[in-house]
Scaffold this active site. Structure first.
Site, short mmCIF file in Angstrom:
data_model
loop_
_atom_site.label_atom_id
_atom_site.label_comp_id
_atom_site.label_asym_id
_atom_site.label_seq_id
_atom_site.Cartn_x
_atom_site.Cartn_y
_atom_site.Cartn_z
N ASP A 67 89.12 58.11 -83.06
CA ASP A 67 89.08 58.61 -84.42
C ASP A 67 89.24 57.49 -85.45
OD1 ASP A 67 88.80 61.25 -83.52
OD2 ASP A 67 90.96 61.45 -83.28
N TYR A 125 95.69 54.44 -73.08
CA TYR A 125 95.99 54.32 -74.50
C TYR A 125 97.42 53.81 -74.70
CZ TYR A 125 91.86 57.00 -75.98
OH TYR A 125 90.59 57.43 -76.23
#
Length: 258
Positions: A67, A125
């Site tokens: 994002d 992540y």
């Protein structure tokens, strides 16, 4: 031939990694994919802005979407091109064309069956935040948490997320894939001075999942709730039970494994 390429970027100035569309029209906001496709096409096809050149523009497939504001150290893409590419020259010239906050390396030929997204086995992540009451000049955009956090308690909370679960409680409404089941193989917290790092690795992730998990961790710590609350949130399968979705700044796609 099919080529794979590793990509690094800082996501602050982009509307996410993928080109965005609305009512069938491409949104004008810059994206990582848009910049890379434009640069590759300019380098190996030519930069003439004609209908013919647009039809021949190189198309890329990313390992996954990130994002707006999210960074990457190990994003992987693939593209098809019918001629041989000299890796060292390609990487040098492509990096010269790309904006300063995007870079590439490790170009290689892969089998035609390779798919940057579908062939991926796991994605790793890392979320970083600052744990300090007062600001410092070089904190940048990274989230600063003013209350103290307990690393041992946070790790106990994260342990409930390991394995295969329905992560509906940690998804945002933008999740398009109907399957909410993911498998996490790593969920660890680490402190380095006043920096806290959350390491999460799994086979797939829902929209805003990592940021929602971190928000729930901070809610547990900020209100001195039992770490077992994470298990209750997970089993509820209800987004309203989880914490807020934290800022994207500090989230980085570190690696994709195949």
């Amino acid at each position: 031939m099919r080529y794979a390429l590793d990509v690094q970027y800082r996501g602050k100035c982009y509307a996410g990694s993928q080109i965005q569309y609305e009512n069938g029209e491409q949104i004008a906001e810059p994206t990582i994919q848009g910049e890379i496709e434009k640069a590759i096409s300019t380098l190996i096809i030519g930069g003439k802005n004609t209908a013919k050149s647009k039809n021949r523009q190189v198309k890329t497939i990313f390992s996954g979407r990130t994002d707006k504001g999210v960074n990457a150290l190990g994003q992987v893409i693939h593209f098809d091109y019918d001629k041989n590419i000299v890796a060292s020259d390609f990487i040098y010239h492509l990096n010269e064309i790309l904006p300063e906050d995007i870079s590439v390396d490790n170009l290689r030929i892969v089998p035609d069956r390779f798919h940057a997204q579908k062939s991926a086995k796991s994605r790793y992540y890392r979320y970083e935040f600052i744990n300090r009451r007062y600001k410092q000049a070089f904190d940048g955009d990274i989230l600063r948490v003013k209350f103290g956090v307990n690393i041992d308690r946070m790790q106990k909370s994260l342990n409930y997320l390991l394995g295969e679960h329905d992560f509906s409680s940690f998804k945002s409404s933008g999740t398009l894939n109907p399957s909410k089941v993911c498998t996490l193989t790593r969920a660890e917290v680490e402190r380095q001075g006043d920096r806290i790092f959350i390491h999460i690795e799994g086979n797939r992730f829902l929209y805003n999942m990592v940021r929602s998990i971190v928000g729930t961790l901070l809610e547990i710590e900020g209100h001195n709730i039992s770490p077992e609350h994470m298990k209750e949130v997970l089993e509820a399968r209800d987004r309203r039970k989880a914490g807020q979705t934290v800022s994207p700044y500090g989230l980085t796609l570190v690696a994709v494994k195949y």
